[in-house]
Design a protein around this motif. Structure first.
Motif, short mmCIF file in Angstrom:
data_model
loop_
_atom_site.label_atom_id
_atom_site.label_comp_id
_atom_site.label_asym_id
_atom_site.label_seq_id
_atom_site.Cartn_x
_atom_site.Cartn_y
_atom_site.Cartn_z
N PHE A 1 0.84 -1.20 0.00
CA PHE A 1 0.00 0.00 0.00
C PHE A 1 0.88 1.25 0.00
O PHE A 1 0.73 2.14 -0.84
CB PHE A 1 -0.89 -0.03 1.24
CG PHE A 1 -2.01 0.97 1.27
CD1 PHE A 1 -3.22 0.70 0.67
CD2 PHE A 1 -1.86 2.18 1.93
CE1 PHE A 1 -4.27 1.60 0.72
CE2 PHE A 1 -2.91 3.10 1.98
CZ PHE A 1 -4.12 2.81 1.38
N GLU A 2 1.84 1.29 0.93
CA GLU A 2 2.73 2.46 1.04
C GLU A 2 3.62 2.60 -0.19
O GLU A 2 3.83 3.71 -0.67
CB GLU A 2 3.56 2.35 2.32
CG GLU A 2 2.69 2.53 3.56
CD GLU A 2 3.43 2.28 4.87
OE1 GLU A 2 4.57 1.75 4.86
OE2 GLU A 2 2.85 2.63 5.93
N ALA A 3 4.10 1.48 -0.72
CA ALA A 3 4.96 1.53 -1.92
C ALA A 3 4.17 2.06 -3.12
O ALA A 3 4.70 2.87 -3.91
CB ALA A 3 5.52 0.15 -2.23
N PHE A 4 2.92 1.64 -3.27
CA PHE A 4 2.11 2.11 -4.39
C PHE A 4 1.90 3.62 -4.29
O PHE A 4 2.07 4.35 -5.27
CB PHE A 4 0.76 1.37 -4.44
CG PHE A 4 -0.03 1.69 -5.68
CD1 PHE A 4 0.16 0.97 -6.85
CD2 PHE A 4 -0.94 2.74 -5.69
CE1 PHE A 4 -0.55 1.27 -8.00
CE2 PHE A 4 -1.66 3.06 -6.84
CZ PHE A 4 -1.46 2.33 -8.00
N ILE A 5 1.57 4.09 -3.10
CA ILE A 5 1.33 5.52 -2.89
C ILE A 5 2.60 6.33 -3.14
O ILE A 5 2.57 7.38 -3.78
CB ILE A 5 0.78 5.77 -1.46
CG1 ILE A 5 -0.65 5.23 -1.38
CG2 ILE A 5 0.82 7.25 -1.10
CD1 ILE A 5 -1.18 5.11 0.02
N GLU A 6 3.72 5.81 -2.69
CA GLU A 6 4.99 6.52 -2.82
C GLU A 6 5.52 6.51 -4.25
O GLU A 6 6.04 7.50 -4.74
CB GLU A 6 6.01 5.86 -1.89
CG GLU A 6 7.23 6.73 -1.62
CD GLU A 6 8.09 6.11 -0.54
OE1 GLU A 6 9.28 5.89 -0.80
OE2 GLU A 6 7.55 5.84 0.56
N ASN A 7 5.36 5.39 -4.95
CA ASN A 7 6.02 5.21 -6.25
C ASN A 7 5.11 5.29 -7.46
O ASN A 7 5.60 5.47 -8.57
CB ASN A 7 6.74 3.85 -6.28
CG ASN A 7 7.75 3.74 -5.16
OD1 ASN A 7 8.51 4.66 -4.90
ND2 ASN A 7 7.75 2.59 -4.49
#
Length: 168
Positions: free
Chosen positions: A129-135
């Protein structure tokens, strides 16, 4: 309380199992995961407020999950993840679960609340979830499309993970 899935007590354990067995995990293929866990998945038309059910057959001891075939596929995924949570976390407490509009209202017992949190964590793991939002994108709609869940499920998961605002 010991159950046959004691080693699979968290969404993270289930995701690791899915990876180990070669199942898709980005996003998680919850239908295949349910079948791997020995749960037969059936799709049938149900009343609109009914999302799904999970029942243990008395004669065979097999678990049968019924999912409302009239609901959007993203809602069906949440229902499947929710019912998996009941099987993993609550089967020692009951052998029948009837779920009606479980993530839209505040009227919920502890098992329903736990199943919702478990389902959200299974469908939208923190790291992914965090990786998708960040990248990739911080738009709720993009996150929902990627994880194949509703925008509402994304907003609730974001809030649990400490995000605020319309865009994440």
């Amino acid at each position: 309380m010991a159950t046959e899935f004691e080693e699979l007590s968290t969404p993270e354990h289930l995701i690791a199992l899915a990876k180990n067995k070669g199942l898709e995990t980005n996003p998680v293929n919850v239908s295949e995961l349910a079948r791997y866990l020995g749960i037969a998945v059936r799709y049938e038309p149900m009343q609109d407020e009914e999302s799904g059910s999970l029942k243990k057959e008395k004669k065979t001891g097999n678990w049968i999950m019924t999912v409302n075939s009239l609901h959007h596929p993203h809602r069906q995924r949440f229902t499947i993840a929710h019912e998996i949570a009941h099987r993993i976390r609550h089967a020692a407490n009951s052998d029948s679960f009837e779920d009606t509009t479980f993530f839209r209202n505040g009227d919920s017992n502890w098992m329903e609340a736990e199943a919702n949190n478990f389902a959200a964590s299974l469908l939208m793991p923190r790291e992914a979830f965090e990786a998708f939002i960040e990248n990739v994108s911080s738009k709720v709609e993009d996150v929902a499309m990627h994880f194949q869940v509703s925008s509402n499920a994304v907003r609730i998961r974001a809030k649990v993970l400490g995000y605020d605002g319309h865009n994440l």
